[in-house]
Design a protein around this motif. Structure first.
Motif, PDB file in Angstrom:
ATOM      1  N   ARG A  59       0.746  15.906 -46.397  1.00  0.00           N
ATOM      2  CA  ARG A  59       1.713  15.748 -45.291  1.00  0.00           C
ATOM      3  C   ARG A  59       2.335  14.354 -45.334  1.00  0.00           C
ATOM      4  O   ARG A  59       3.551  14.203 -45.206  1.00  0.00           O
ATOM      5  N   THR A  60       1.504  13.334 -45.538  1.00  0.00           N
ATOM      6  CA  THR A  60       1.993  11.956 -45.558  1.00  0.00           C
ATOM      7  C   THR A  60       2.928  11.718 -46.746  1.00  0.00           C
ATOM      8  O   THR A  60       3.925  11.006 -46.622  1.00  0.00           O
ATOM      9  N   SER A  61       2.607  12.319 -47.883  1.00  0.00           N
ATOM     10  CA  SER A  61       3.429  12.116 -49.083  1.00  0.00           C
ATOM     11  C   SER A  61       4.724  12.917 -49.062  1.00  0.00           C
ATOM     12  O   SER A  61       5.577  12.734 -49.918  1.00  0.00           O
ATOM     13  N   GLY A  62       4.859  13.819 -48.103  1.00  0.00           N
ATOM     14  CA  GLY A  62       6.072  14.619 -48.005  1.00  0.00           C
ATOM     15  C   GLY A  62       5.986  15.956 -48.715  1.00  0.00           C
ATOM     16  O   GLY A  62       6.933  16.741 -48.704  1.00  0.00           O
ATOM     17  N   GLY A  65       6.358  18.806 -46.263  1.00  0.00           N
ATOM     18  CA  GLY A  65       7.761  18.950 -45.863  1.00  0.00           C
ATOM     19  C   GLY A  65       8.563  19.725 -46.903  1.00  0.00           C
ATOM     20  O   GLY A  65       9.382  20.581 -46.557  1.00  0.00           O
ATOM     21  N   LYS A  66       8.307  19.448 -48.192  1.00  0.00           N
ATOM     22  CA  LYS A  66       8.997  20.190 -49.249  1.00  0.00           C
ATOM     23  C   LYS A  66       8.585  21.655 -49.245  1.00  0.00           C
ATOM     24  O   LYS A  66       9.408  22.548 -49.445  1.00  0.00           O
ATOM     25  N   GLU A  68       7.588  23.312 -46.648  1.00  0.00           N
ATOM     26  CA  GLU A  68       8.226  23.919 -45.472  1.00  0.00           C
ATOM     27  C   GLU A  68       9.673  24.303 -45.775  1.00  0.00           C
ATOM     28  O   GLU A  68      10.119  25.384 -45.425  1.00  0.00           O
ATOM     29  N   ARG A  69      10.388  23.394 -46.455  1.00  0.00           N
ATOM     30  CA  ARG A  69      11.780  23.703 -46.810  1.00  0.00           C
ATOM     31  C   ARG A  69      11.836  24.864 -47.798  1.00  0.00           C
ATOM     32  O   ARG A  69      12.734  25.703 -47.733  1.00  0.00           O
TER      33      ARG A  69
END
Length: 197
Positions: A59-62, A65-66, A68-69
Protein backbone atom coordinates in the motif's frame (compact mmCIF):
# COMPACT_ATOMS: atom_id res chain seq x y z
CA UNK A 1 -28.34 -22.64 16.98
CA UNK A 2 -24.67 -23.45 16.50
CA UNK A 3 -24.12 -23.18 20.26
CA UNK A 4 -26.79 -25.85 20.81
CA UNK A 5 -25.17 -28.15 18.26
CA UNK A 6 -21.73 -27.83 19.90
CA UNK A 7 -23.19 -28.28 23.38
CA UNK A 8 -25.06 -31.39 22.18
CA UNK A 9 -21.87 -32.85 20.67
CA UNK A 10 -19.90 -32.21 23.87
CA UNK A 11 -22.58 -33.78 26.07
CA UNK A 12 -22.85 -36.85 23.79
CA UNK A 13 -19.04 -37.21 23.83
CA UNK A 14 -18.90 -37.09 27.63
CA UNK A 15 -21.82 -39.54 27.98
CA UNK A 16 -20.24 -41.93 25.45
CA UNK A 17 -16.92 -41.66 27.31
CA UNK A 18 -18.66 -42.52 30.61
CA UNK A 19 -20.55 -45.48 29.13
CA UNK A 20 -17.49 -46.98 27.43
CA UNK A 21 -15.17 -46.28 30.37
CA UNK A 22 -13.02 -43.90 28.31
CA UNK A 23 -13.74 -40.67 30.17
CA UNK A 24 -10.00 -40.16 30.74
CA UNK A 25 -9.50 -40.20 26.95
CA UNK A 26 -12.24 -37.59 26.55
CA UNK A 27 -10.45 -35.32 29.03
CA UNK A 28 -7.04 -35.92 27.45
CA UNK A 29 -8.51 -35.33 24.00
CA UNK A 30 -9.97 -32.00 25.12
CA UNK A 31 -6.60 -30.91 26.57
CA UNK A 32 -4.70 -32.05 23.45
CA UNK A 33 -7.15 -30.26 21.17
CA UNK A 34 -6.84 -27.06 23.22
CA UNK A 35 -3.03 -27.30 23.00
CA UNK A 36 -3.19 -27.80 19.22
CA UNK A 37 -5.60 -24.86 18.89
CA UNK A 38 -3.19 -22.55 20.73
CA UNK A 39 -0.25 -23.72 18.59
CA UNK A 40 -2.26 -23.19 15.43
CA UNK A 41 -3.33 -19.71 16.56
CA UNK A 42 0.30 -18.75 17.21
CA UNK A 43 1.30 -20.03 13.76
CA UNK A 44 -1.58 -18.18 12.10
CA UNK A 45 -0.79 -14.94 13.95
CA UNK A 46 2.76 -15.12 12.63
CA UNK A 47 1.69 -15.86 9.07
CA UNK A 48 -1.04 -13.22 9.06
CA UNK A 49 1.31 -10.62 10.59
CA UNK A 50 3.83 -11.29 7.85
CA UNK A 51 1.25 -10.96 5.06
CA UNK A 52 -0.40 -7.92 6.63
CA UNK A 53 3.07 -6.37 6.71
CA UNK A 54 3.49 -7.17 3.01
CA UNK A 55 0.07 -5.58 2.34
CA UNK A 56 1.12 -2.42 4.20
CA UNK A 57 4.41 -2.25 2.25
CA UNK A 58 2.45 -2.76 -0.98
CA UNK A 59 0.00 0.00 0.00
CA UNK A 60 2.79 2.42 0.94
CA UNK A 61 4.75 1.71 -2.24
CA UNK A 62 1.69 2.33 -4.40
CA UNK A 63 1.35 -1.27 -5.57
CA UNK A 64 -2.17 -1.55 -4.09
CA UNK A 65 -3.17 1.68 -5.86
CA UNK A 66 -2.01 0.22 -9.18
CA UNK A 67 -3.91 -3.00 -8.48
CA UNK A 68 -7.03 -0.94 -7.68
CA UNK A 69 -6.74 0.91 -10.99
CA UNK A 70 -6.24 -2.42 -12.76
CA UNK A 71 -9.38 -3.82 -11.12
CA UNK A 72 -11.55 -0.81 -12.05
CA UNK A 73 -12.83 -2.31 -15.35
CA UNK A 74 -13.70 -5.55 -13.57
CA UNK A 75 -15.50 -3.65 -10.78
CA UNK A 76 -17.44 -1.61 -13.36
CA UNK A 77 -18.51 -4.81 -15.12
CA UNK A 78 -19.38 -6.71 -11.91
CA UNK A 79 -21.26 -3.79 -10.32
CA UNK A 80 -22.78 -1.81 -13.21
CA UNK A 81 -25.15 0.19 -10.96
CA UNK A 82 -22.43 1.19 -8.48
CA UNK A 83 -21.46 4.86 -9.03
CA UNK A 84 -17.77 5.78 -9.25
CA UNK A 85 -18.01 7.82 -6.02
CA UNK A 86 -19.99 5.27 -3.99
CA UNK A 87 -18.46 4.88 -0.49
CA UNK A 88 -18.52 1.06 -0.77
CA UNK A 89 -16.27 1.02 -3.84
CA UNK A 90 -12.84 1.28 -2.12
CA UNK A 91 -13.86 -1.35 0.44
CA UNK A 92 -15.01 -3.73 -2.31
CA UNK A 93 -11.69 -3.32 -4.12
CA UNK A 94 -9.66 -3.80 -0.92
CA UNK A 95 -11.67 -6.92 -0.10
CA UNK A 96 -11.11 -8.43 -3.55
CA UNK A 97 -7.36 -7.69 -3.48
CA UNK A 98 -6.97 -9.20 0.01
CA UNK A 99 -8.90 -12.30 -1.09
CA UNK A 100 -6.77 -12.68 -4.23
CA UNK A 101 -3.67 -12.57 -2.04
CA UNK A 102 -5.20 -15.22 0.22
CA UNK A 103 -5.65 -12.87 3.18
CA UNK A 104 -9.19 -13.87 4.08
CA UNK A 105 -8.91 -12.44 7.58
CA UNK A 106 -7.68 -9.12 6.21
CA UNK A 107 -10.51 -9.15 3.67
CA UNK A 108 -13.24 -9.54 6.29
CA UNK A 109 -13.20 -6.00 7.77
CA UNK A 110 -13.26 -4.46 4.27
CA UNK A 111 -16.09 -6.82 3.28
CA UNK A 112 -18.17 -5.90 6.31
CA UNK A 113 -17.59 -2.20 5.69
CA UNK A 114 -18.54 -2.60 2.00
CA UNK A 115 -21.80 -4.35 2.92
CA UNK A 116 -22.56 -1.68 5.50
CA UNK A 117 -22.01 1.07 2.92
CA UNK A 118 -24.12 -0.77 0.34
CA UNK A 119 -26.94 -1.12 2.90
CA UNK A 120 -26.73 2.49 4.11
CA UNK A 121 -26.24 4.01 0.65
CA UNK A 122 -28.29 1.76 -1.63
CA UNK A 123 -27.84 2.05 -5.37
CA UNK A 124 -30.74 2.46 -7.76
CA UNK A 125 -32.25 -0.72 -9.13
CA UNK A 126 -34.33 -0.27 -12.28
CA UNK A 127 -34.61 3.44 -11.52
CA UNK A 128 -35.79 3.02 -7.91
CA UNK A 129 -33.99 3.15 -4.58
CA UNK A 130 -34.25 -0.28 -2.94
CA UNK A 131 -35.48 -0.37 0.68
CA UNK A 132 -32.67 -1.16 3.18
CA UNK A 133 -34.11 -4.54 4.20
CA UNK A 134 -33.84 -5.88 0.62
CA UNK A 135 -30.49 -7.06 -0.73
CA UNK A 136 -29.55 -5.32 -3.98
CA UNK A 137 -27.91 -6.98 -6.97
CA UNK A 138 -24.64 -5.32 -5.93
CA UNK A 139 -24.87 -6.75 -2.42
CA UNK A 140 -25.61 -10.25 -3.72
CA UNK A 141 -22.85 -10.08 -6.34
CA UNK A 142 -20.34 -8.83 -3.78
CA UNK A 143 -21.28 -11.61 -1.37
CA UNK A 144 -20.86 -14.29 -4.06
CA UNK A 145 -17.51 -12.86 -5.26
CA UNK A 146 -16.31 -12.61 -1.67
CA UNK A 147 -17.30 -16.19 -0.82
CA UNK A 148 -15.92 -17.76 -4.01
CA UNK A 149 -12.80 -15.55 -3.78
CA UNK A 150 -10.17 -16.25 -6.39
CA UNK A 151 -6.89 -16.84 -4.51
CA UNK A 152 -3.40 -16.74 -5.94
CA UNK A 153 -1.73 -17.55 -2.62
CA UNK A 154 -3.82 -19.65 -0.20
CA UNK A 155 -2.01 -18.37 2.89
CA UNK A 156 -4.27 -20.04 5.46
CA UNK A 157 -4.07 -23.51 3.89
CA UNK A 158 -0.29 -23.24 3.52
CA UNK A 159 -0.04 -22.29 7.20
CA UNK A 160 -2.28 -25.21 8.25
CA UNK A 161 -0.26 -27.66 6.14
CA UNK A 162 2.98 -26.31 7.59
CA UNK A 163 1.63 -26.58 11.15
CA UNK A 164 0.70 -30.22 10.65
CA UNK A 165 4.03 -31.29 9.16
CA UNK A 166 3.46 -31.30 5.41
CA UNK A 167 6.67 -31.99 3.48
CA UNK A 168 5.73 -29.32 0.91
CA UNK A 169 3.04 -27.00 2.29
CA UNK A 170 3.01 -24.78 -0.82
CA UNK A 171 2.21 -27.60 -3.28
CA UNK A 172 -1.46 -26.71 -2.76
CA UNK A 173 -1.03 -23.42 -4.67
CA UNK A 174 -1.78 -24.69 -8.22
CA UNK A 175 -4.86 -26.74 -7.24
CA UNK A 176 -6.12 -23.83 -5.12
CA UNK A 177 -5.76 -21.38 -8.01
CA UNK A 178 -7.65 -23.78 -10.30
CA UNK A 179 -10.42 -24.47 -7.76
CA UNK A 180 -10.94 -20.82 -6.78
CA UNK A 181 -10.87 -19.69 -10.43
CA UNK A 182 -13.62 -22.16 -11.28
CA UNK A 183 -15.67 -21.24 -8.20
CA UNK A 184 -15.34 -17.52 -8.91
CA UNK A 185 -16.28 -17.94 -12.58
CA UNK A 186 -19.29 -20.06 -11.62
CA UNK A 187 -20.37 -17.46 -9.05
CA UNK A 188 -19.97 -14.53 -11.43
CA UNK A 189 -21.85 -16.31 -14.23
CA UNK A 190 -24.66 -17.16 -11.80
CA UNK A 191 -24.83 -13.53 -10.59
CA UNK A 192 -24.92 -12.13 -14.12
CA UNK A 193 -27.75 -14.51 -15.09
CA UNK A 194 -29.75 -13.77 -11.93
CA UNK A 195 -29.21 -9.99 -12.17
CA UNK A 196 -30.71 -10.00 -15.67
CA UNK A 197 -33.81 -11.75 -14.33
Amino acid sequence: MLNYIWAFMIVIGVIYGLITGNIDKVGNGAIDAATEAVKLCITMVGVMSMWMGFMEVARTSGLIGKAERGLEPVIRWLFPNLPEDHPARPHIITNIIANILGLGWAATPAGLKAMDELANNPVKHRGKIVPPQIATNEMCTFLVVNISSLQLIPVNIIAYRSQYGSANPAEIVAPAILATTISTLAGVIFCKIMCRK
